[in-house]
Design a protein around this motif. Structure first.
Motif, short mmCIF file in Angstrom:
data_model
loop_
_atom_site.label_atom_id
_atom_site.label_comp_id
_atom_site.label_asym_id
_atom_site.label_seq_id
_atom_site.Cartn_x
_atom_site.Cartn_y
_atom_site.Cartn_z
N ARG A 146 32.05 52.59 -50.29
CA ARG A 146 31.50 53.52 -49.30
C ARG A 146 31.24 52.82 -47.96
O ARG A 146 31.45 53.41 -46.90
CB ARG A 146 30.19 54.13 -49.83
CG ARG A 146 30.40 55.18 -50.92
CD ARG A 146 29.09 55.62 -51.51
NE ARG A 146 29.27 56.74 -52.45
CZ ARG A 146 28.50 56.95 -53.50
NH1 ARG A 146 27.49 56.11 -53.78
NH2 ARG A 146 28.73 57.97 -54.29
N ARG A 172 37.45 59.58 -54.32
CA ARG A 172 37.12 60.98 -54.00
C ARG A 172 35.75 61.36 -54.56
O ARG A 172 34.95 62.01 -53.89
CB ARG A 172 38.19 61.92 -54.56
CG ARG A 172 39.47 61.97 -53.75
CD ARG A 172 40.47 62.92 -54.38
NE ARG A 172 39.91 64.27 -54.52
CZ ARG A 172 39.95 65.19 -53.57
NH1 ARG A 172 40.50 64.92 -52.40
NH2 ARG A 172 39.43 66.39 -53.77
N VAL A 176 34.74 59.19 -50.55
CA VAL A 176 35.57 58.35 -49.69
C VAL A 176 36.98 58.94 -49.64
O VAL A 176 37.50 59.40 -50.66
CB VAL A 176 35.61 56.90 -50.22
CG1 VAL A 176 36.57 56.05 -49.39
CG2 VAL A 176 34.22 56.29 -50.23
N ASP A 177 37.60 58.92 -48.48
CA ASP A 177 38.97 59.39 -48.32
C ASP A 177 39.89 58.54 -49.21
O ASP A 177 40.00 57.32 -49.02
CB ASP A 177 39.39 59.27 -46.86
CG ASP A 177 40.82 59.73 -46.61
OD1 ASP A 177 41.51 60.13 -47.56
OD2 ASP A 177 41.26 59.67 -45.44
N ALA A 178 40.52 59.16 -50.19
CA ALA A 178 41.37 58.42 -51.13
C ALA A 178 42.53 57.73 -50.43
O ALA A 178 43.04 56.72 -50.92
CB ALA A 178 41.90 59.35 -52.22
N GLY A 179 42.94 58.24 -49.28
CA GLY A 179 44.01 57.62 -48.53
C GLY A 179 43.63 56.28 -47.92
O GLY A 179 44.50 55.53 -47.46
N ARG A 180 42.34 55.93 -47.94
CA ARG A 180 41.88 54.68 -47.34
C ARG A 180 41.70 53.56 -48.37
O ARG A 180 41.34 52.45 -47.99
CB ARG A 180 40.56 54.90 -46.60
CG ARG A 180 40.67 55.87 -45.42
CD ARG A 180 39.32 56.01 -44.73
NE ARG A 180 38.89 54.73 -44.13
CZ ARG A 180 37.67 54.47 -43.70
NH1 ARG A 180 36.74 55.41 -43.82
NH2 ARG A 180 37.36 53.30 -43.17
N SER A 318 44.88 63.73 -53.86
CA SER A 318 44.32 62.44 -53.49
C SER A 318 45.00 61.81 -52.28
O SER A 318 44.70 60.69 -51.91
CB SER A 318 44.43 61.48 -54.69
OG SER A 318 43.77 61.99 -55.81
N GLY A 319 45.96 62.51 -51.69
CA GLY A 319 46.62 62.00 -50.51
C GLY A 319 47.64 60.93 -50.79
O GLY A 319 48.04 60.18 -49.89
#
Length: 321
Positions: A146, A172, A176-180, A318-319
Motif C-alpha cells: 500500500r 485489488r 492497490v491498482d493491480a496494474g502497479r 485485474s488489468g
C-alpha cells in the motif's frame, strides 16, 4: 468428442488397446513425456511422478522426459505439437498456468489443438519470504504494498500463472491498482527458489511442493496459502484468515498429441487413470501436498473451457490483459 463416443471407446479397451495390443502389452511400450518447464518446478515434479507411476502400474516399459521451459509452457507446447503429431504414446504436462500464458501471450499454438486426456491434481499457492526478510507476515507485505507498490517484488511462475493472478487479486483486495504490482516471472521453480533464497524478490509464490524442503530447513518462511482452509499437516495461515478475501487453486493435467484417434485417446486416458490408482501415485500426492482431482473425457473438455473463460475474466478485471 461426444460423451457416448468416448465411453464406447473406453469399453472397447476392456480387451484390446487402440493399437491392437492386449492391455498387458502396454507394459512393453515406451512413453514420451514433455514437461514444458525447467527442472525443479511443479510441472516437473508432476511429470516425473506420473512417469514413475505409469511404469510401476504396468502401463509403460519406460518413460522418457524432455524439459522445455519458457513462456508459461507455450514453448514446450509448440514443440510437442510439431514433434509428436498423431503419436499415441506421447503426453504433455499442462495446467492452469499454461492457460494463463496462452491468454496473455497469444502464442501460435494453443492447447485446443491437442487432445485432452485428464486433470490430475489441484494445488494451492503458498507465499513465502526469505528467512532473513524484515517482513514477517502477509499483512506486513500488504502494508508495504500500500505504501509503495513497486517496492514489493513478487517472484513466481510465468506471466499469467496462478501466483501472478493471486498477487494481482491480493493487490485489488488491498485497494492497490493491480496494474502497479512488480511481478518477476521465472521459467521454472528452480529459478524462482534461487531468487527467493538470494533475496532478489520480496515474496515468492508457488505450490507447496516446490517450497516445502526450504520451509522445513528454515530457509523460507511460509506466510499464506490461497486455499479456503489451512492445508492438512501444515500450519500455514490462509489469506482469508489475514483479512484478504482471495482463494485460488492451481490444477495440473496432461494432454495427448494432436491427431490421435478417439480410440487412441481412450487408451491413453485408461493408462493415465490406472497410473493414478497406483500406490506410487498416492505416495506422490501425500509427499507433495497435492489434492487428487482426476477428471477425464468430455467433463475434462468442459472444465478447461470454463477455466479459460474464468481466467480471462479475472485477468481483465485485474488489468493483466
Amino acid at each position: 468428442m461426444r460423451r457416448d463416443t468416448f465411453l464406447k471407446s473406453l469399453t472397447a479397451l476392456a480387451a484390446v488397446s487402440a493399437t491392437g495390443l492386449p492391455l498387458t502389452a502396454w507394459a512393453q511400450t515406451a512413453l514420451r513425456l514433455m514437461i514444458p518447464a525447467n527442472p525443479g518446478g511443479g510441472w516437473d515434479l508432476t511429470g516425473r511422478a506420473l512417469g514413475q507411476a505409469l511404469q510401476d502400474a504396468g502401463q509403460a516399459r519406460s518413460v522418457t522426459f524432455e524439459n522445455r521451459g519458457g513462456a508459461a509452457g507455450t514453448i514446450g507446447l509448440a514443440q510437442f505439437y510439431n514433434a509428436r503429431r498423431a503419436d499415441p504414446d506421447a503426453l504433455l504436462v499442462m495446467g492452469a498456468v499454461m492457460l494463463g500464458g496462452i491468454i496473455t501471450g497469444r502464442p501460435p499454438v494453443s492447447i485446443t489443438q491437442l487432445t485432452p486426456i485428464a486433470r490430475l491434481t489441484t494445488e494451492f499457492n503458498v507465499f513465502v519470504l526469505p528467512a532473513d526478510s524484515p517482513l514477517r507476515t502477509m499483512r506486513d507485505v500488504v502494508e508495504q504494498l500500500r505504501r509503495d507498490p513497486g517496492s514489493v517484488k513478487w517472484g513466481g511462475g510465468s506471466r499469467g500463472s496462478t501466483e501472478h493472478v493471486a498477487a494481482a487479486l491480493i493487490a485489488r483486495a488491498a485497494g492497490v491498482d493491480a496494474g502497479r504490482i512488480n511481478y518477476v516471472p521465472f521459467r521454472g521453480g528452480g529459478e524462482a527458489v534461487a531468487a527467493i533464497l538470494g533475496g532478489n524478490v520480496t515474496v515468492g509464490g508457488s505450490g507447496l511442493s516446490e517450497f516445502l524442503p526450504h520451509i522445513q530447513a528454515g530457509r523460507m518462511r511460509a506466510i499464506a496459502v490461497t486455499s479456503e482452509q489451512r492445508l492438512p499437516g501444515h500450519n500455514i495461515p490462509t489469506l482469508r484468515e489475514q483479512g484478504i478475501d482471495v482463494v485460488i487453486g492451481n490444477w495440473r493435467g496432461v494432454y495427448g498429441a494432436a491427431g490421435i484417434t478417439p480410440a487412441q485417446r481412450a487408451a491413453l486416458t485408461e493408462r493415465v487413470q490406472r497410473a493414478t490408482e497406483s500406490q506410487t501415485w498416492r505416495t506422490a500426492l501425500q509427499t507433495n501436498g497435492w489434492t487428487p482431482a482426476f477428471l477425464s473425457g468430455p467433463a475434462f473438455d468442459q472444465f478447461v473451457e470454463r477455466d479459460f473463460a474464468r481466467l480471462r475474466a479475472v485477468m481483465a478485471m485485474s488489468g493483466m490483459i
